[in-house]
Design a protein around this motif. Structure first.
Motif, mmCIF file in Angstrom:
data_model
loop_
_atom_site.group_PDB
_atom_site.id
_atom_site.type_symbol
_atom_site.label_atom_id
_atom_site.label_comp_id
_atom_site.label_asym_id
_atom_site.label_seq_id
_atom_site.Cartn_x
_atom_site.Cartn_y
_atom_site.Cartn_z
ATOM 1 N N VAL A 65 0.787 -1.231 0.000
ATOM 2 C CA VAL A 65 0.000 0.000 0.000
ATOM 3 C C VAL A 65 0.819 1.281 0.000
ATOM 4 O O VAL A 65 0.309 2.336 -0.371
ATOM 5 C CB VAL A 65 -1.003 0.031 1.179
ATOM 6 C CG1 VAL A 65 -2.020 -1.078 1.042
ATOM 7 C CG2 VAL A 65 -0.310 -0.016 2.506
ATOM 8 N N ARG A 66 2.077 1.232 0.407
ATOM 9 C CA ARG A 66 2.936 2.417 0.440
ATOM 10 C C ARG A 66 4.302 2.077 -0.155
ATOM 11 O O ARG A 66 5.324 2.230 0.482
ATOM 12 C CB ARG A 66 3.127 2.936 1.867
ATOM 13 C CG ARG A 66 1.875 3.196 2.656
ATOM 14 C CD ARG A 66 1.189 4.493 2.251
ATOM 15 N NE ARG A 66 0.140 4.838 3.180
ATOM 16 C CZ ARG A 66 -1.133 4.467 3.054
ATOM 17 N NH1 ARG A 66 -1.499 3.721 2.032
ATOM 18 N NH2 ARG A 66 -2.037 4.834 3.931
ATOM 19 N N ARG A 67 4.298 1.615 -1.377
ATOM 20 C CA ARG A 67 5.496 1.060 -2.028
ATOM 21 C C ARG A 67 6.740 1.932 -1.937
ATOM 22 O O ARG A 67 7.811 1.470 -1.616
ATOM 23 C CB ARG A 67 5.208 0.794 -3.492
ATOM 24 C CG ARG A 67 4.219 -0.305 -3.672
ATOM 25 C CD ARG A 67 3.868 -0.455 -5.098
ATOM 26 N NE ARG A 67 2.661 -1.274 -5.155
ATOM 27 C CZ ARG A 67 2.375 -2.058 -6.137
ATOM 28 N NH1 ARG A 67 3.156 -2.138 -7.170
ATOM 29 N NH2 ARG A 67 1.277 -2.775 -6.106
ATOM 30 N N ASP A 68 6.614 3.192 -2.264
ATOM 31 C CA ASP A 68 7.796 4.036 -2.378
ATOM 32 C C ASP A 68 8.001 4.952 -1.171
ATOM 33 O O ASP A 68 8.763 5.894 -1.227
ATOM 34 C CB ASP A 68 7.712 4.882 -3.655
ATOM 35 C CG ASP A 68 6.432 5.707 -3.716
ATOM 36 O OD1 ASP A 68 5.519 5.442 -2.919
ATOM 37 O OD2 ASP A 68 6.363 6.621 -4.552
ATOM 38 N N LYS A 69 7.332 4.680 -0.078
ATOM 39 C CA LYS A 69 7.434 5.554 1.085
ATOM 40 C C LYS A 69 8.126 4.852 2.242
ATOM 41 O O LYS A 69 7.940 3.660 2.457
ATOM 42 C CB LYS A 69 6.054 6.023 1.517
ATOM 43 C CG LYS A 69 5.388 6.879 0.460
ATOM 44 C CD LYS A 69 4.154 7.497 0.992
ATOM 45 C CE LYS A 69 3.555 8.386 -0.100
ATOM 46 N NZ LYS A 69 2.369 9.044 0.330
ATOM 47 N N ASP A 70 8.903 5.618 2.981
ATOM 48 C CA ASP A 70 9.528 5.101 4.186
ATOM 49 C C ASP A 70 8.508 5.078 5.314
ATOM 50 O O ASP A 70 7.565 5.863 5.324
ATOM 51 C CB ASP A 70 10.714 5.975 4.592
ATOM 52 C CG ASP A 70 11.868 5.863 3.621
ATOM 53 O OD1 ASP A 70 12.018 4.784 3.007
ATOM 54 O OD2 ASP A 70 12.615 6.845 3.463
ATOM 55 N N SER A 71 8.717 4.200 6.251
ATOM 56 C CA SER A 71 7.805 4.068 7.376
ATOM 57 C C SER A 71 8.562 4.303 8.671
ATOM 58 O O SER A 71 9.651 3.765 8.870
ATOM 59 C CB SER A 71 7.195 2.669 7.381
ATOM 60 O OG SER A 71 6.440 2.484 8.542
ATOM 61 N N ILE A 72 8.000 5.122 9.537
ATOM 62 C CA ILE A 72 8.550 5.333 10.873
ATOM 63 C C ILE A 72 7.462 4.944 11.858
ATOM 64 O O ILE A 72 6.357 5.491 11.824
ATOM 65 C CB ILE A 72 8.976 6.793 11.099
ATOM 66 C CG1 ILE A 72 10.072 7.179 10.113
ATOM 67 C CG2 ILE A 72 9.438 7.001 12.540
ATOM 68 C CD1 ILE A 72 10.467 8.635 10.175
ATOM 69 N N LEU A 73 7.770 3.990 12.714
ATOM 70 C CA LEU A 73 6.804 3.535 13.714
ATOM 71 C C LEU A 73 6.923 4.391 14.965
ATOM 72 O O LEU A 73 8.025 4.662 15.439
ATOM 73 C CB LEU A 73 7.049 2.074 14.084
ATOM 74 C CG LEU A 73 6.871 1.049 12.990
ATOM 75 C CD1 LEU A 73 7.207 -0.337 13.529
ATOM 76 C CD2 LEU A 73 5.458 1.067 12.448
ATOM 77 N N GLN A 74 5.796 4.791 15.498
ATOM 78 C CA GLN A 74 5.761 5.506 16.762
ATOM 79 C C GLN A 74 4.846 4.715 17.682
ATOM 80 O O GLN A 74 3.650 4.625 17.449
ATOM 81 C CB GLN A 74 5.245 6.934 16.564
ATOM 82 C CG GLN A 74 5.481 7.863 17.735
ATOM 83 C CD GLN A 74 4.318 7.923 18.706
ATOM 84 O OE1 GLN A 74 3.176 7.654 18.357
ATOM 85 N NE2 GLN A 74 4.600 8.251 19.926
ATOM 86 N N HIS A 75 5.448 4.071 18.667
ATOM 87 C CA HIS A 75 4.635 3.333 19.634
ATOM 88 C C HIS A 75 5.145 3.623 21.033
ATOM 89 O O HIS A 75 6.200 4.218 21.206
ATOM 90 C CB HIS A 75 4.594 1.829 19.340
ATOM 91 C CG HIS A 75 5.912 1.179 19.105
ATOM 92 N ND1 HIS A 75 6.905 1.114 20.041
ATOM 93 C CD2 HIS A 75 6.402 0.548 18.019
ATOM 94 C CE1 HIS A 75 7.948 0.458 19.548
ATOM 95 N NE2 HIS A 75 7.662 0.123 18.320
ATOM 96 N N ASP A 76 4.373 3.206 22.014
ATOM 97 C CA ASP A 76 4.740 3.517 23.394
ATOM 98 C C ASP A 76 5.820 2.573 23.909
ATOM 99 O O ASP A 76 6.409 1.818 23.140
ATOM 100 C CB ASP A 76 3.505 3.499 24.290
ATOM 101 C CG ASP A 76 2.800 2.154 24.280
ATOM 102 O OD1 ASP A 76 3.415 1.144 23.896
ATOM 103 O OD2 ASP A 76 1.621 2.114 24.674
#
Length: 159
Positions: A65-76
């Protein structure tokens, strides 16, 4: 414990009914909308093994769903998120995380924004089984606009 006079009537105790059960919901989302969601079966909890499995599923979904995008996870700072095994899996999956300050629940966007809005939507509804709840939650999540999710991220910046 409660202080009361000897002649006072006993306090009423409420019984838990079947509708008081909970459905655990894991969701990964960004400014555009929901990327990945999972519902845990009754009686399951999130430990580091389950969370790593969820991270792997999220990574696969992210590619779609987000092929060309970087992902940054924000969790507790919950233990399943911070365990050594989870940290190793995050490195292996090449997922970047945003550090979360200790004792800062107001910085978890899902808690202060997403789940608050979802609870308002579900309030007062009664469901006969878990599948009905899950279907309604999915319908609500997919019905939200990208502006809804972008607004949440903008609120995080303010916080």
């Amino acid at each position: 414990m409660e202080y009361r006079h000897k002649t006072s009537p006993s306090p009423r105790k409420f019984k838990v009914v079947a509708s008081a059960r909970k459905v655990l919901f894991n969701v990964f989302w960004d400014m555009e909308g929901v990327v990945h969601m999972e519902f845990l079966e009754q009686g399951q909890t999130v430990n580091f093994e389950r969370y790593i499995s969820t991270l792997r599923a999220h990574k696969l979904r992210l590619r779609c769903v987000r092929r060309d995008k970087d992902s940054i996870l924000q969790h507790d700072n919950a233990h399943p998120h911070t365990s050594h095994q989870t940290q190793d899996a995050l490195r292996q999956l090449e997922l970047t995380t945003l550090p979360h300050p200790a004792y800062s629940p107001n910085l978890a966007p899902s808690d202060y924004y997403l789940f608050t809005q979802l609870k308002k939507y579900l309030k007062g509804d009664h469901y006969d089984n878990d599948e009905e709840v899950i279907a309604d939650v999915r319908r609500w999540c997919h019905g939200q606009s990208s502006e809804f999710f972008a607004d949440c991220v903008r609120q995080l910046v303010k916080r």
